[in-house]
Scaffold this active site. Structure first.
Site, PDB file in Angstrom:
ATOM      1  N   HIS A 199       9.809   4.804  -1.342  1.00 36.55           N
ATOM      2  CA  HIS A 199       8.767   5.741  -1.705  1.00 36.55           C
ATOM      3  C   HIS A 199       7.482   5.807  -0.740  1.00 36.55           C
ATOM      4  CE1 HIS A 199       5.971   6.463  -5.348  1.00 36.55           C
ATOM      5  NE2 HIS A 199       5.932   7.579  -4.491  1.00 36.55           N
ATOM      6  N   GLY A 206       6.949  -3.390 -11.462  1.00 36.54           N
ATOM      7  CA  GLY A 206       6.489  -4.461 -10.162  1.00 36.54           C
ATOM      8  C   GLY A 206       6.112  -5.523 -10.981  1.00 36.54           C
ATOM      9  N   ASP A 220       7.435   0.179  -1.553  1.00 34.51           N
ATOM     10  CA  ASP A 220       6.273   1.209  -1.746  1.00 34.51           C
ATOM     11  C   ASP A 220       5.640   1.223  -0.354  1.00 34.51           C
ATOM     12  OD1 ASP A 220       5.572  -0.166  -4.916  1.00 34.51           O
ATOM     13  OD2 ASP A 220       6.169   2.204  -4.556  1.00 34.51           O
ATOM     14  N   GLY A 225       3.344   0.620 -14.512  1.00 31.71           N
ATOM     15  CA  GLY A 225       3.008   0.148 -15.856  1.00 31.71           C
ATOM     16  C   GLY A 225       4.212   0.125 -16.859  1.00 31.71           C
ATOM     17  N   ASP A 233       7.471   5.414 -12.833  1.00 29.26           N
ATOM     18  CA  ASP A 233       6.958   4.490 -11.898  1.00 29.26           C
ATOM     19  C   ASP A 233       5.416   4.105 -12.489  1.00 29.26           C
ATOM     20  OD1 ASP A 233       7.017   4.495  -8.322  1.00 29.26           O
ATOM     21  OD2 ASP A 233       6.338   3.098  -9.572  1.00 29.26           O
ATOM     22  N   GLY A 262      -1.256   3.692  -5.772  1.00 34.20           N
ATOM     23  CA  GLY A 262      -1.923   2.922  -4.955  1.00 34.20           C
ATOM     24  C   GLY A 262      -1.998   1.344  -5.105  1.00 34.20           C
ATOM     25  N   PHE A 263      -1.520   1.003  -6.364  1.00 31.20           N
ATOM     26  CA  PHE A 263      -1.718  -0.374  -6.735  1.00 31.20           C
ATOM     27  C   PHE A 263      -0.676  -0.593  -7.896  1.00 31.20           C
ATOM     28  CE2 PHE A 263      -5.172  -1.022  -4.012  1.00 31.20           C
ATOM     29  CZ  PHE A 263      -6.167   0.081  -4.046  1.00 31.20           C
ATOM     30  N   GLY A 264      -0.097  -1.855  -8.058  1.00 29.80           N
ATOM     31  CA  GLY A 264       0.561  -2.510  -9.037  1.00 29.80           C
ATOM     32  C   GLY A 264      -0.539  -2.899 -10.004  1.00 29.80           C
ATOM     33  N   GLY A 265       0.178  -3.098 -11.169  1.00 33.15           N
ATOM     34  CA  GLY A 265      -0.586  -3.991 -12.371  1.00 33.15           C
ATOM     35  C   GLY A 265      -1.655  -2.968 -12.960  1.00 33.15           C
TER      36      GLY A 265
END
Ligand code: DX5
Length: 245
Positions: free
Chosen positions: A96, A223, A65, A203, A201, A172-175
């Protein structure tokens, strides 16, 4: 020579292992559901090891990413990260690009060893040219859309790309939590694009994976559901794959 749309047979293939439970949205598309760990959630102090664990655990590709702090409010990896991943695996690597002006970076990610370069439709005014440039570098081209962007924006470009990515979280962020209306959106995209690879991509985990596959997705980026302290990478991958048949 006129630029021809992607050939129909490009995407239909049978992989080893399970064939996804076919839904009405994917009937006619015989395809192994691919699982793609995103290194954004990996332990970066031992990135090489984590990528090897993912490959040995049955990952189909690896996603890097790339965030520039402008298109999204985060800063992550450059071409050097793709090079590093390329040194430890032969798996396909997706870069990406969640960046403004992706045209500036396409060549350096191609040189670094990216197999697929994904650009955001929201970041590219001359998308057709950008996709052509990626493919002229003998790299597969994909386009990604943010949650609030309509699938209709993809209608004209779909014939020229190898894959479309539907962000199921705001990038912008994982999780982050999975956006609940995403399966609906995927179904509508599958109507527009019956034979293109649809990647999702954000969640994605053993609970949300069956929802998106039933809606027509064929590639799952994960992720935090793959790289976490709860279990091993291999066990986490097995849990996601087990959930989609
Ligand atoms: C977010 C990234 C995703 C992210 C997914 O902007 O594009 O690839 O790493 O992470 P999870 O699976 O934890 O939502």
């Amino acid at each position: 020579m006129a630029d021809r749309p992607r050939r129909r047979r490009d995407i239909a293939r049978v992989g080893q292992g399970g064939v996804a439970r076919q839904s009405s949205a994917t009937r006619g598309l015989v395809k192994r559901i691919e699982v793609v760990p995103s290194i954004l959630s990996a332990d970066l102090t031992r990135l090489g090891e984590q990528v090897r664990e993912a490959a040995e655990g049955g990952a189909d590709r690896i996603q890097v990413d790339v965030m520039d702090g402008h298109f999204v409010p985060n800063l992550t990896f450059g071409p050097a990260a793709v090079e590093a991943v390329r040194r430890v695996t032969e798996l396909p690597i997706e870069a990406h690009l969640m960046v403004e002006n992706p045209d500036l970076f396409i060549q350096s990610f191609a040189r670094a060893g990216a197999t697929i370069i994904l650009v955001q439709v929201e970041a590219t005014t001359l998308l057709y040219r950008t996709v052509r440039r990626i493919r002229d570098l003998n790299v597969k081209a994909g386009v990604a859309i943010n949650p609030a962007t309509s699938v209709e924006t993809l209608r004209e470009i779909v014939p020229y790309v190898d894959m479309v990515n539907v962000m199921t979280v705001e990038p912008g962020f994982g999780g982050q939590p999975f956006i609940a209306h995403s399966p609906d959106k995927i179904r509508r995209l599958r109507e527009i694009a019956p034979d293109v690879e649809i990647e999702v991509d954000g969640g994605i985990d053993p609970e949300t994976a069956p929802l998106v596959v039933a809606a027509g997705a064929t590639v799952l980026v994960a992720g935090s559901a793959v790289f976490n302290a709860r279990s091993t990478v291999a066990a986490n991958l097995k849990a996601i794959r087990g959930a989609v048949g």
